[in-house]
Design a protein around this motif. Structure first.
Motif, PDB file in Angstrom:
ATOM      1  N   HIS A   1      37.462 -16.212  25.147  1.00 44.02           N
ATOM      2  CA  HIS A   1      36.844 -17.336  25.856  1.00 44.02           C
ATOM      3  C   HIS A   1      37.322 -17.316  27.294  1.00 44.02           C
ATOM      4  O   HIS A   1      38.497 -17.029  27.549  1.00 44.02           O
ATOM      5  CB  HIS A   1      37.252 -18.678  25.224  1.00 44.02           C
TER       6      HIS A   1
ATOM      7  N   LYS B   1      36.241 -19.028  31.543  1.00 43.56           N
ATOM      8  CA  LYS B   1      35.351 -19.727  32.475  1.00 43.56           C
ATOM      9  C   LYS B   1      34.850 -18.716  33.500  1.00 43.56           C
ATOM     10  O   LYS B   1      35.609 -17.898  33.995  1.00 43.56           O
ATOM     11  CB  LYS B   1      36.096 -20.847  33.204  1.00 43.56           C
TER      12      LYS B   1
ATOM     13  N   HIS C   1      30.097 -24.069  31.612  1.00 43.91           N
ATOM     14  CA  HIS C   1      30.717 -24.082  30.286  1.00 43.91           C
ATOM     15  C   HIS C   1      31.638 -22.875  30.107  1.00 43.91           C
ATOM     16  O   HIS C   1      31.552 -21.904  30.852  1.00 43.91           O
ATOM     17  CB  HIS C   1      29.643 -24.054  29.191  1.00 43.91           C
ATOM     18  N   THR C   2      32.447 -22.926  29.090  1.00 48.26           N
ATOM     19  CA  THR C   2      33.279 -21.777  28.732  1.00 48.26           C
ATOM     20  C   THR C   2      32.422 -20.759  27.999  1.00 48.26           C
ATOM     21  O   THR C   2      31.672 -21.116  27.085  1.00 48.26           O
ATOM     22  CB  THR C   2      34.455 -22.224  27.837  1.00 48.26           C
TER      23      THR C   2
ATOM     24  N   CYS D   1      26.928 -18.184  26.592  1.00 46.62           N
ATOM     25  CA  CYS D   1      27.009 -19.642  26.615  1.00 46.62           C
ATOM     26  C   CYS D   1      25.903 -20.168  25.717  1.00 46.62           C
ATOM     27  O   CYS D   1      24.714 -19.969  25.995  1.00 46.62           O
ATOM     28  CB  CYS D   1      26.833 -20.194  28.030  1.00 46.62           C
TER      29      CYS D   1
END
Length: 144
Positions: A66, A68, A74-75, A105
């Motif tokens: 995960h 950014k 969003h992550t 995403c």
């Protein structure tokens, strides 16, 4: 210096079997082994499965699950396979199709090749006097 024991055998989220670290030189035949993450030819230090024809380059095995990215609020999640029924995705950065791992995403349906996800946001080139900035959509609107 010896390699830590933990690094010689790993369990990776993308595969059900343990993966073993090996040094691999590709054969000069048409049956080439490809990395399941980046889909490039496997060579050098790779993780491979003794039970099946699965491998990952060592750097590909260490990609964050995960993170950014400036292209999305969003992550993004690293997926071991494209989330679409046809088994492929179109990268929002380069516009080409991918079948390996992708950063995704769920909310925005944004997809990035693993290599594209880590491109620098700005580069300086001798070919142009200004810095070149990475864009995720055409800066020229519908004209391009």
């Amino acid at each position: 210096m010896e390699k830590p024991e933990a690094e010689l055998l790993i369990n990776h989220f993308s595969h059900p079997h343990p993966l073993k670290l090996v040094s691999f030189k590709p054969p000069s035949t048409l049956n080439r082994l490809t990395c399941s993450a980046c889909t490039k030819q496997a060579s050098g230090v790779i993780y491979t499965c003794d039970s099946c024809n699965y491998c990952l380059h060592k750097p590909c095995s260490k990609m964050p699950q995960h993170f950014k990215h400036e292209a999305d609020s969003h992550t993004l999640s690293l997926l071991a396979a494209p989330p679409y029924p046809e088994g492929a995705f179109e990268c929002n950065a380069c516009g080409t199709k991918g079948t390996g791992f992708c950063y995704h995403c769920e909310n925005c349906h944004l997809d990035l090749h693993t290599v594209c996800a880590f491109l620098r946001s700005s580069v300086k080139s001798n070919a142009h006097k200004h810095a070149l900035n990475l864009c995720f959509e055409s800066p020229y609107g519908d004209k391009a």
